[in-house]
Scaffold this active site. Structure first.
Site, PDB file in Angstrom:
ATOM      1  N   LYS A 291     -24.380 -29.638  76.717  1.00 32.80           N
ATOM      2  CA  LYS A 291     -23.145 -30.303  77.172  1.00 32.80           C
ATOM      3  C   LYS A 291     -22.924 -30.047  78.650  1.00 32.80           C
ATOM      4  CE  LYS A 291     -21.394 -29.064  72.632  1.00 32.80           C
ATOM      5  NZ  LYS A 291     -21.989 -27.745  72.366  1.00 32.80           N
TER       6      LYS A 291
ATOM      7  N   HIS B 164     -18.604 -32.150  77.952  1.00 30.33           N
ATOM      8  CA  HIS B 164     -18.063 -31.075  77.109  1.00 30.33           C
ATOM      9  C   HIS B 164     -16.576 -31.238  76.781  1.00 30.33           C
ATOM     10  CE1 HIS B 164     -18.980 -26.674  75.897  1.00 30.33           C
ATOM     11  NE2 HIS B 164     -18.067 -27.180  75.115  1.00 30.33           N
TER      12      HIS B 164
ATOM     13  N   TYR C 206     -22.052 -22.304  77.606  1.00 27.04           N
ATOM     14  CA  TYR C 206     -22.326 -21.138  76.745  1.00 27.04           C
ATOM     15  C   TYR C 206     -23.240 -20.137  77.463  1.00 27.04           C
ATOM     16  CZ  TYR C 206     -20.936 -24.367  72.912  1.00 27.04           C
ATOM     17  OH  TYR C 206     -20.303 -25.268  72.108  1.00 27.04           O
TER      18      TYR C 206
ATOM     19  N   ASP D 234     -27.223 -26.438  68.573  1.00 24.68           N
ATOM     20  CA  ASP D 234     -26.166 -26.920  69.468  1.00 24.68           C
ATOM     21  C   ASP D 234     -25.872 -25.882  70.550  1.00 24.68           C
ATOM     22  OD1 ASP D 234     -23.877 -29.019  69.742  1.00 24.68           O
ATOM     23  OD2 ASP D 234     -22.925 -27.064  69.981  1.00 24.68           O
TER      24      ASP D 234
END
Ligand code: A2P
Length: 276
Positions: free
Chosen positions: A78, A111, A53, A48
């Protein structure tokens, strides 16, 4: 069969491995590359990630270098929370694919219903716009499943009531003590699969004495109780760790918590997370 090989089936028939490897806060570069490689080496087949990120490049490189056929690994990313336009979503998805170096993505999520910097802001139109772009990529076969993250029932209704495709997934923060029953009920009603991020309450839940008591009874760690609890709730936990022994421990959850102990864990209330 190891639990890492077991899957859930999404409403469109796509299979999603029950435990995913979370990569939030794992730094781009060596740390992300090595963690994902370690997870894959130890049998994880579900990773994931997210644009936000900032580690898609290393995640993608580890997946490609692993020697495991691409179709055997389920990868999620996302759309960044502030992107709420059709064109913006299209462009961001192309960047994600370039970062990963993949020909397709398994799961792409919006997200959050609002930008992280403006939590709670109403962005219904923007979410519909972003969703339209995602539906197009899904129909073109470039994404196997599409969904959302951090969506409450009202945000889900905006998509369900106005768009063509009902989200296949809603990824929410979910762990022992955090009451997500309203959102989970709503997801069940619409056949939207729930994934659980921060299954260990970003680590803070592991100090909980009641969870530790249950862990002792089963001769398991508190982390294993937290993860097993979410599996028995029918969700997909996404534990994150940069340490190999913990990555292994978090997937060694092939045991049963009794109904009585599940009910006891249900009585725990509160969110222990801290961000300082
Ligand atoms: P680390 O990455 O240093 O191993 P969550 O998955 O809820 O976001 O929690 C992640 C946090 O919990 C990280 O700080 C991670 O630290 C820590 N963690 C992950 N697995 C374990 C474990 N089995 N035992 C103790 N701490 C863990």
């Amino acid at each position: 069969m190891s639990i890492l090989q077991e899957t859930y089936t999404l409403s469109n028939g796509v299979k999603l491995p029950k435990i995913g490897f979370g990569t939030w806060q794992i730094k781009e570069g060596e740390e992300a590359y090595n963690s994902v490689m370690t997870a894959l080496k130890n049998g994880y087949r579900h990773i994931d990630s997210a644009e936000g990120y900032r580690n898609e490049t290393s995640v993608g490189r580890a997946v490609r270098d692993s020697g495991i056929p691409r179709e055997e690994i389920f990868v999620t990313s996302k759309l960044e929370s502030h992107i709420k336009t059709y064109e913006g979503a299209k462009q961001a998805f192309e960047e994600t694919m370039a970062n990963f170096g993949f020909e397709y993505l398994d799961l792409f999520l919006i997200h959050a219903p609002w930008p992280w910097s403006e939590m709670g802001k109403e962005c219904d139109e923007g979410n519909r716009e972003a969703w339209r772009a995602m539906e197009e990529f899904y129909k073109a076969g470039r994404i196997k499943a599409i969904g959302v993250s951090n969506f409450e029932p009202k945000h889900l209704d905006n998509i369900i009531g106005n768009c063509e495709i009902v989200p296949h997934v809603n990824q929410i923060g979910y762990f022992i003590g955090l009451d997500q029953s309203k959102t989970i009920e709503h997801c069940k009603k619409h056949d939207i699969f729930v994934e659980a991020y921060s299954p260990l309450g970003i680590g803070y839940l592991l100090d909980n004495e009641d969870i530790q008591k249950v862990a002792k009874k089963y001769d398991k760690s508190a982390a294993q109780i937290c993860i097993r609890y979410l599996l028995q709730k029918g969700t997909a936990p996404l534990p994150k760790s940069t340490h190999e022994h913990r990555i292994i421990e978090n997937a060694d959850v092939d045991f049963d918590i009794t109904a009585e102990d599940m009910a006891f864990l249900d009585t725990i209330k509160g969110d222990p997370r801290r961000w300082e």
